[in-house]
Design a protein around this motif. Structure first.
Motif, short mmCIF file in Angstrom:
data_model
loop_
_atom_site.label_atom_id
_atom_site.label_comp_id
_atom_site.label_asym_id
_atom_site.label_seq_id
_atom_site.Cartn_x
_atom_site.Cartn_y
_atom_site.Cartn_z
N SER A 216 -51.56 34.80 -31.85
CA SER A 216 -52.18 35.17 -30.57
C SER A 216 -51.15 35.54 -29.52
O SER A 216 -51.50 36.09 -28.47
CB SER A 216 -53.06 34.03 -30.06
N CYS A 217 -49.89 35.25 -29.79
CA CYS A 217 -48.81 35.61 -28.85
C CYS A 217 -48.22 36.99 -29.15
O CYS A 217 -47.36 37.46 -28.39
CB CYS A 217 -47.70 34.56 -28.91
N LEU A 218 -48.67 37.64 -30.23
CA LEU A 218 -48.12 38.94 -30.62
C LEU A 218 -48.99 40.07 -30.11
O LEU A 218 -50.22 40.05 -30.29
CB LEU A 218 -48.00 39.01 -32.15
N PRO A 219 -48.42 41.09 -29.49
CA PRO A 219 -49.22 42.20 -28.95
C PRO A 219 -50.01 42.95 -30.02
O PRO A 219 -51.12 43.43 -29.76
CB PRO A 219 -48.17 43.11 -28.32
N GLY A 220 -49.44 43.06 -31.24
CA GLY A 220 -50.13 43.78 -32.30
C GLY A 220 -51.50 43.21 -32.62
O GLY A 220 -52.41 43.93 -33.04
N THR A 221 -51.66 41.91 -32.43
CA THR A 221 -52.95 41.26 -32.66
C THR A 221 -54.03 41.87 -31.78
O THR A 221 -55.16 42.13 -32.23
CB THR A 221 -52.84 39.75 -32.37
N TYR A 222 -53.70 42.14 -30.54
CA TYR A 222 -54.68 42.67 -29.59
C TYR A 222 -54.90 44.17 -29.80
O TYR A 222 -55.98 44.69 -29.51
CB TYR A 222 -54.24 42.36 -28.17
N GLY A 223 -53.88 44.86 -30.30
CA GLY A 223 -54.07 46.27 -30.65
C GLY A 223 -55.07 46.42 -31.78
O GLY A 223 -55.94 47.30 -31.75
N THR A 224 -54.95 45.55 -32.80
CA THR A 224 -55.90 45.57 -33.91
C THR A 224 -57.30 45.20 -33.43
O THR A 224 -58.29 45.80 -33.85
CB THR A 224 -55.45 44.58 -35.00
N SER A 225 -57.38 44.21 -32.54
CA SER A 225 -58.68 43.79 -32.03
C SER A 225 -59.34 44.89 -31.21
O SER A 225 -60.57 45.05 -31.26
CB SER A 225 -58.52 42.53 -31.17
N LEU A 226 -58.57 45.67 -30.48
CA LEU A 226 -59.13 46.80 -29.74
C LEU A 226 -59.80 47.79 -30.70
O LEU A 226 -60.93 48.26 -30.45
CB LEU A 226 -58.03 47.51 -28.95
N LEU A 227 -59.10 48.13 -31.77
CA LEU A 227 -59.67 49.05 -32.75
C LEU A 227 -60.94 48.48 -33.37
O LEU A 227 -61.93 49.21 -33.57
CB LEU A 227 -58.63 49.36 -33.84
N LYS A 228 -60.93 47.19 -33.68
CA LYS A 228 -62.12 46.58 -34.27
C LYS A 228 -63.28 46.56 -33.29
O LYS A 228 -64.43 46.81 -33.68
CB LYS A 228 -61.78 45.16 -34.75
N ASN A 229 -63.00 46.27 -32.04
CA ASN A 229 -64.06 46.26 -31.03
C ASN A 229 -64.73 47.62 -30.91
O ASN A 229 -65.97 47.71 -30.87
CB ASN A 229 -63.49 45.84 -29.66
N HIS A 230 -63.94 48.67 -30.88
CA HIS A 230 -64.51 50.00 -30.67
C HIS A 230 -65.09 50.58 -31.96
O HIS A 230 -66.01 51.41 -31.89
CB HIS A 230 -63.44 50.92 -30.07
N MET A 231 -64.58 50.18 -33.11
CA MET A 231 -65.17 50.61 -34.37
C MET A 231 -66.49 49.90 -34.68
O MET A 231 -67.41 50.47 -35.25
CB MET A 231 -64.18 50.36 -35.52
N ASN A 263 -54.97 30.38 -25.85
CA ASN A 263 -55.06 29.08 -25.18
C ASN A 263 -56.51 28.67 -24.91
O ASN A 263 -56.85 28.13 -23.86
CB ASN A 263 -54.28 29.07 -23.86
N GLY A 264 -57.36 29.00 -25.88
CA GLY A 264 -58.75 28.59 -25.77
C GLY A 264 -59.64 29.52 -24.97
O GLY A 264 -60.85 29.30 -24.91
N SER A 265 -59.09 30.55 -24.36
CA SER A 265 -59.87 31.49 -23.56
C SER A 265 -60.01 32.81 -24.32
O SER A 265 -59.04 33.31 -24.90
CB SER A 265 -59.21 31.74 -22.21
N VAL A 266 -61.23 33.38 -24.29
CA VAL A 266 -61.47 34.66 -24.95
C VAL A 266 -60.80 35.78 -24.17
O VAL A 266 -60.90 35.85 -22.93
CB VAL A 266 -62.99 34.93 -25.07
N VAL A 267 -60.10 36.66 -24.89
CA VAL A 267 -59.41 37.79 -24.29
C VAL A 267 -60.32 39.01 -24.36
O VAL A 267 -60.68 39.46 -25.45
CB VAL A 267 -58.08 38.08 -25.00
N GLY A 268 -60.70 39.57 -23.22
CA GLY A 268 -61.56 40.75 -23.17
C GLY A 268 -60.80 42.02 -23.48
O GLY A 268 -59.56 42.04 -23.51
N THR A 269 -61.54 43.10 -23.71
CA THR A 269 -60.89 44.37 -24.07
C THR A 269 -60.00 44.90 -22.94
O THR A 269 -58.95 45.50 -23.21
CB THR A 269 -61.95 45.42 -24.44
N GLY A 270 -60.41 44.70 -21.69
CA GLY A 270 -59.58 45.14 -20.57
C GLY A 270 -58.24 44.43 -20.55
O GLY A 270 -57.19 45.05 -20.33
N MET A 271 -58.26 43.13 -20.82
CA MET A 271 -57.02 42.36 -20.88
C MET A 271 -56.18 42.78 -22.09
O MET A 271 -54.94 42.80 -22.02
CB MET A 271 -57.34 40.88 -20.93
N MET A 272 -56.84 43.13 -23.20
CA MET A 272 -56.09 43.59 -24.38
C MET A 272 -55.33 44.87 -24.07
O MET A 272 -54.16 45.03 -24.45
CB MET A 272 -57.05 43.85 -25.55
N VAL A 273 -55.98 45.80 -23.37
CA VAL A 273 -55.31 47.04 -22.97
C VAL A 273 -54.12 46.73 -22.06
O VAL A 273 -53.04 47.31 -22.21
CB VAL A 273 -56.30 47.98 -22.26
#
Length: 297
Positions: A216-231, A263-273
């Motif tokens: 969860s500390c790696l930026p690539g995790t959120y890049g992958t999650s962005l693609l999954k969210n929009h797909m 840290n227990g909080s959900v990361v939204g797509t805006g924060m991922m960007v």
């Protein structure tokens, strides 16, 4: 500015002139989508079905659409980063061939040389990854189409962000390399390991809690999650329309890493960007500082 444009065109032409590297880079997305569809589709399908209560009935087309969207997101997440390491071979081959010595005695600024490598890698990588996006969209259309025009626009933005991230990362890692053998070794390691640590091959939610916190500390995790969210956005909406309880749909989204936590909080797509953009800026500053340092003769 004119010098920078010349350097970019020169690097791009060298990449296109290397037929072996160019063809292998172009067919890599096609090979990956065949391999993913052959070996990972059943794994993804079984994982997806395990999160649906047996009392709930879901159409086969929706299942296939979900699996296809997840496969496409995983493929793009891997390609956007690993392809940059293949395209970025020009920077290393210039050192190996001695071409950099000509640049060193020329009036061209050292920073311009490395910005030229960066921008040419971005352009070539975008060309290949947009081809990968077209192949993925064709695969999703065949299996089950639930995407909107807005989703496709967001996917394009995701790809640009991931390519920028992958390019600046590859430039930093490849900066000290001096032989093509070293570059090939680094490319192999990245290709083999990146898909696991970014959650492309297997959802991070299926890992242990300790590993989840690290990833969860790696930026690539959120890049992958962005693609999954929009797909998967259209697929998840279709599940709700078919009558699946929102709690079940939310659980499916969580299991597919659409709602990563930090840290227990959900990361939204805006924060991922914001995380991806911030990582690109920070890594870009590091790259500029490294490229400005004097090199050993």
């Amino acid at each position: 500015m004119r010098t920078l444009v010349v350097l970019i065109n020169r690097n791009r032409k060298l990449f296109l002139r290397d037929k072996g590297m160019f063809i292998s880079s172009m067919i890599t997305p096609l090979i990956l989508i065949v391999l993913y569809g052959t070996f990972l589709a059943n794994v993804y399908k079984d994982s997806f079905m395990s999160n649906i209560p047996k009392s709930i009935c879901i159409s086969e087309s929706l299942i296939d659409g979900t699996v296809a969207a997840q496969l496409a997101a995983a493929l793009l997440a891997v390609c956007c980063v690993t392809v940059t390491f293949c395209v970025n071979l020009t920077m290393v081959s210039d050192r190996a061939s001695g071409a950099r010595k000509d640049f060193d005695i020329s009036p061209i600024k050292k920073t311009e040389i490395y910005i030229g490598y960066f921008l040419s890698t971005v352009i070539n990588s975008l060309m290949i990854n947009f081809l990968a996006l077209a192949l993925c969209l064709g695969y999703v259309w065949k299996m089950g189409w639930y995407l909107s025009a807005g989703d496709i626009v967001l996917l394009v933005i995701d790809i640009v962000l991931l390519v920028l991230f992958g390019t600046v990362l590859s430039n930093i890692i490849c900066y000290p390399l001096k032989t093509q053998g070293q570059m090939s070794a680094v490319g192999t390691i990245v290709s083999a390991g990146y898909g696991f640590i970014c959650g492309a091959y297997m959802p991070i939610s299926s890992f242990g809690s300790g590993l989840q916190k690290v990833l969860s500390c790696l930026p690539g995790t959120y890049g992958t999650s962005l693609l999954k969210n929009h797909m998967l956005r259209g697929v998840l909406d279709a599940m709700v329309d078919e009558g699946l309880p929102k709690e079940v749909v939310s659980g499916i989204a969580d299991s597919l890493d659409c709602n990563p936590t930090f840290n227990g909080s959900v990361v939204g797509t805006g924060m991922m960007v914001a995380i991806m953009a911030g990582s690109i800026v920070i890594l870009g500053i590091i790259y500029l500082l490294i490229s400005a340092m004097p090199e050993k003769k």
